[in-house]
Design a protein around this motif. Structure first.
Motif, PDB file in Angstrom:
ATOM      1  N   ALA A   1     -28.527 -26.406  -0.808  1.00  0.00           N
ATOM      2  CA  ALA A   1     -26.991 -26.157  -0.980  1.00  0.00           C
ATOM      3  C   ALA A   1     -26.664 -25.584  -2.070  1.00  0.00           C
ATOM      4  O   ALA A   1     -25.821 -24.621  -1.966  1.00  0.00           O
ATOM      5  CB  ALA A   1     -26.380 -27.694  -0.945  1.00  0.00           C
ATOM      6  N   LYS A   2     -27.561 -25.826  -3.471  1.00  0.00           N
ATOM      7  CA  LYS A   2     -27.139 -25.173  -4.468  1.00  0.00           C
ATOM      8  C   LYS A   2     -27.725 -23.778  -4.323  1.00  0.00           C
ATOM      9  O   LYS A   2     -27.120 -22.661  -4.812  1.00  0.00           O
ATOM     10  CB  LYS A   2     -28.119 -25.855  -5.661  1.00  0.00           C
ATOM     11  CG  LYS A   2     -27.407 -27.072  -6.067  1.00  0.00           C
ATOM     12  CD  LYS A   2     -28.155 -27.749  -7.104  1.00  0.00           C
ATOM     13  CE  LYS A   2     -27.548 -29.168  -7.504  1.00  0.00           C
ATOM     14  NZ  LYS A   2     -28.614 -29.909  -8.380  1.00  0.00           N
ATOM     15  N   ILE A   3     -28.941 -23.360  -3.636  1.00  0.00           N
ATOM     16  CA  ILE A   3     -29.144 -22.020  -3.441  1.00  0.00           C
ATOM     17  C   ILE A   3     -28.171 -21.204  -2.696  1.00  0.00           C
ATOM     18  O   ILE A   3     -27.856 -20.003  -2.894  1.00  0.00           O
ATOM     19  CB  ILE A   3     -30.674 -22.015  -2.939  1.00  0.00           C
ATOM     20  CG1 ILE A   3     -31.775 -22.580  -3.984  1.00  0.00           C
ATOM     21  CG2 ILE A   3     -31.215 -20.755  -2.173  1.00  0.00           C
ATOM     22  CD1 ILE A   3     -33.080 -23.008  -3.460  1.00  0.00           C
ATOM     23  N   ILE A   4     -27.682 -21.734  -1.776  1.00  0.00           N
ATOM     24  CA  ILE A   4     -26.636 -21.042  -0.679  1.00  0.00           C
ATOM     25  C   ILE A   4     -25.429 -21.040  -1.671  1.00  0.00           C
ATOM     26  O   ILE A   4     -24.925 -19.823  -1.436  1.00  0.00           O
ATOM     27  CB  ILE A   4     -26.540 -22.052   0.536  1.00  0.00           C
ATOM     28  CG1 ILE A   4     -27.817 -22.096   1.486  1.00  0.00           C
ATOM     29  CG2 ILE A   4     -25.312 -21.669   1.328  1.00  0.00           C
ATOM     30  CD1 ILE A   4     -27.684 -23.075   2.367  1.00  0.00           C
ATOM     31  N   VAL A   5     -24.960 -21.862  -2.378  1.00  0.00           N
ATOM     32  CA  VAL A   5     -23.831 -21.605  -3.317  1.00  0.00           C
ATOM     33  C   VAL A   5     -24.248 -20.494  -4.262  1.00  0.00           C
ATOM     34  O   VAL A   5     -23.321 -19.592  -4.535  1.00  0.00           O
ATOM     35  CB  VAL A   5     -23.337 -22.725  -3.856  1.00  0.00           C
ATOM     36  CG1 VAL A   5     -22.426 -22.575  -5.023  1.00  0.00           C
ATOM     37  CG2 VAL A   5     -22.943 -23.994  -2.965  1.00  0.00           C
TER      38      VAL A   5
ATOM     39  N   GLY B   1     -23.122 -16.083  -0.160  1.00  0.00           N
ATOM     40  CA  GLY B   1     -22.833 -15.584   1.152  1.00  0.00           C
ATOM     41  C   GLY B   1     -23.577 -14.376   1.522  1.00  0.00           C
ATOM     42  O   GLY B   1     -23.175 -13.579   2.568  1.00  0.00           O
ATOM     43  N   LYS B   2     -24.600 -13.927   0.569  1.00  0.00           N
ATOM     44  CA  LYS B   2     -25.223 -12.704   0.749  1.00  0.00           C
ATOM     45  C   LYS B   2     -26.741 -13.023   0.713  1.00  0.00           C
ATOM     46  O   LYS B   2     -27.248 -13.691  -0.063  1.00  0.00           O
ATOM     47  CB  LYS B   2     -24.713 -11.895  -0.337  1.00  0.00           C
ATOM     48  CG  LYS B   2     -23.296 -11.363  -0.261  1.00  0.00           C
ATOM     49  CD  LYS B   2     -22.894 -10.162  -1.362  1.00  0.00           C
ATOM     50  CE  LYS B   2     -21.489  -9.814  -1.584  1.00  0.00           C
ATOM     51  NZ  LYS B   2     -21.372  -9.003  -2.579  1.00  0.00           N
ATOM     52  N   CYS B   3     -27.528 -11.988   1.436  1.00  0.00           N
ATOM     53  CA  CYS B   3     -28.899 -12.179   1.436  1.00  0.00           C
ATOM     54  C   CYS B   3     -29.143 -11.860  -0.193  1.00  0.00           C
ATOM     55  O   CYS B   3     -28.772 -10.867  -0.698  1.00  0.00           O
ATOM     56  CB  CYS B   3     -29.542 -11.085   2.051  1.00  0.00           C
ATOM     57  SG  CYS B   3     -31.264 -10.751   2.095  1.00  0.00           S
TER      58      CYS B   3
ATOM     59  N   GLU C   1     -31.514 -17.953   5.666  1.00  0.00           N
ATOM     60  CA  GLU C   1     -32.696 -18.796   5.265  1.00  0.00           C
ATOM     61  C   GLU C   1     -33.059 -19.017   3.878  1.00  0.00           C
ATOM     62  O   GLU C   1     -33.223 -17.899   3.108  1.00  0.00           O
ATOM     63  CB  GLU C   1     -33.678 -18.322   6.515  1.00  0.00           C
ATOM     64  CG  GLU C   1     -33.326 -18.067   7.944  1.00  0.00           C
ATOM     65  CD  GLU C   1     -34.488 -17.553   8.644  1.00  0.00           C
ATOM     66  OE1 GLU C   1     -35.403 -16.995   8.093  1.00  0.00           O
ATOM     67  OE2 GLU C   1     -34.151 -17.338   9.977  1.00  0.00           O
ATOM     68  N   VAL C   2     -33.340 -20.295   3.629  1.00  0.00           N
ATOM     69  CA  VAL C   2     -33.887 -20.502   2.306  1.00  0.00           C
ATOM     70  C   VAL C   2     -35.338 -20.315   2.180  1.00  0.00           C
ATOM     71  O   VAL C   2     -36.055 -20.866   3.083  1.00  0.00           O
ATOM     72  CB  VAL C   2     -33.392 -21.763   1.693  1.00  0.00           C
ATOM     73  CG1 VAL C   2     -34.045 -22.330   0.457  1.00  0.00           C
ATOM     74  CG2 VAL C   2     -31.746 -22.081   1.907  1.00  0.00           C
ATOM     75  N   ASP C   3     -35.771 -19.553   1.252  1.00  0.00           N
ATOM     76  CA  ASP C   3     -37.323 -19.296   1.214  1.00  0.00           C
ATOM     77  C   ASP C   3     -37.820 -19.271  -0.092  1.00  0.00           C
ATOM     78  O   ASP C   3     -37.129 -19.284  -1.057  1.00  0.00           O
ATOM     79  CB  ASP C   3     -37.456 -17.729   1.719  1.00  0.00           C
ATOM     80  CG  ASP C   3     -38.922 -17.175   1.726  1.00  0.00           C
ATOM     81  OD1 ASP C   3     -39.627 -17.889   2.408  1.00  0.00           O
ATOM     82  OD2 ASP C   3     -39.213 -16.251   0.847  1.00  0.00           O
ATOM     83  N   HIS C   4     -38.997 -19.764  -0.239  1.00  0.00           N
ATOM     84  CA  HIS C   4     -39.721 -19.712  -1.624  1.00  0.00           C
ATOM     85  C   HIS C   4     -39.956 -18.308  -2.078  1.00  0.00           C
ATOM     86  O   HIS C   4     -40.499 -17.556  -1.096  1.00  0.00           O
ATOM     87  CB  HIS C   4     -41.179 -20.598  -1.320  1.00  0.00           C
ATOM     88  CG  HIS C   4     -41.015 -21.862  -0.957  1.00  0.00           C
ATOM     89  ND1 HIS C   4     -40.958 -22.369   0.289  1.00  0.00           N
ATOM     90  CD2 HIS C   4     -40.868 -22.983  -1.775  1.00  0.00           C
ATOM     91  CE1 HIS C   4     -40.818 -23.872   0.346  1.00  0.00           C
ATOM     92  NE2 HIS C   4     -40.708 -24.128  -1.111  1.00  0.00           N
ATOM     93  N   ILE C   5     -39.756 -18.136  -3.397  1.00  0.00           N
ATOM     94  CA  ILE C   5     -39.958 -16.774  -3.657  1.00  0.00           C
ATOM     95  C   ILE C   5     -41.581 -16.506  -3.941  1.00  0.00           C
ATOM     96  O   ILE C   5     -42.251 -15.680  -3.287  1.00  0.00           O
ATOM     97  CB  ILE C   5     -39.355 -16.482  -5.373  1.00  0.00           C
ATOM     98  CG1 ILE C   5     -37.985 -16.535  -4.909  1.00  0.00           C
ATOM     99  CG2 ILE C   5     -40.194 -15.156  -5.862  1.00  0.00           C
ATOM    100  CD1 ILE C   5     -37.327 -16.684  -6.368  1.00  0.00           C
TER     101      ILE C   5
END
Length: 123
Positions: free
Chosen positions: A13-17, A21-23, A36-40
């Motif tokens: 949720a923190k990463i999305i915020v 709303g952008k890649c 999609e939340v991804d590991h760097i």
């Protein structure tokens, strides 16, 4: 092999915020639920499931990054196996091949079918 570590719901949720709303790679505007939340840095290469190591990607960027991650992980596996002696090399090093021996031509004297054999003492 490292076990894959998933992000917690709070971290996602923190990463999305943070992404707003952008890649985070190509800046494409994403609809709700599209990202999609991804590991760097992938877990297999030592990455952790932290907010600093996560980012929101569109599906296209995520597919490209995952393919690149797989190549990097396989390369590190090959390097580790080679360094530890887990795998024997298939052949000698390509730059250190031994030179080919020189070709020698064997010349044979052929007799004609119509020649008659002459004994050595007669001539």
């Amino acid at each position: 092999m490292n076990k894959r570590m998933e992000f917690t719901r709070k971290d996602k949720a923190k990463i999305i915020v943070r992404a707003n709303g952008k890649c985070e790679k190509c800046s494409a505007i994403l609809k709700t639920g599209e990202g999609e939340v991804d590991h760097i840095l992938p877990c297999a290469l030592g990455g952790e499931a932290t907010i600093a190591n996560g980012r929101l990607l569109c599906r296209v960027c995520h597919v490209e990054k995952t393919a690149d991650d797989i190549r990097q992980v396989r390369k590190s596996d090959r390097q580790r196996d080679k360094a530890t002696g887990g795998v024997r090399p298939k052949s000698a090093l390509s730059g250190r091949k031994s030179p080919k021996p020189p070709l020698t031509k064997i010349v044979q004297q052929r007799r004609s079918l119509y020649e008659t054999a002459q004994p050595e003492g007669s001539m």
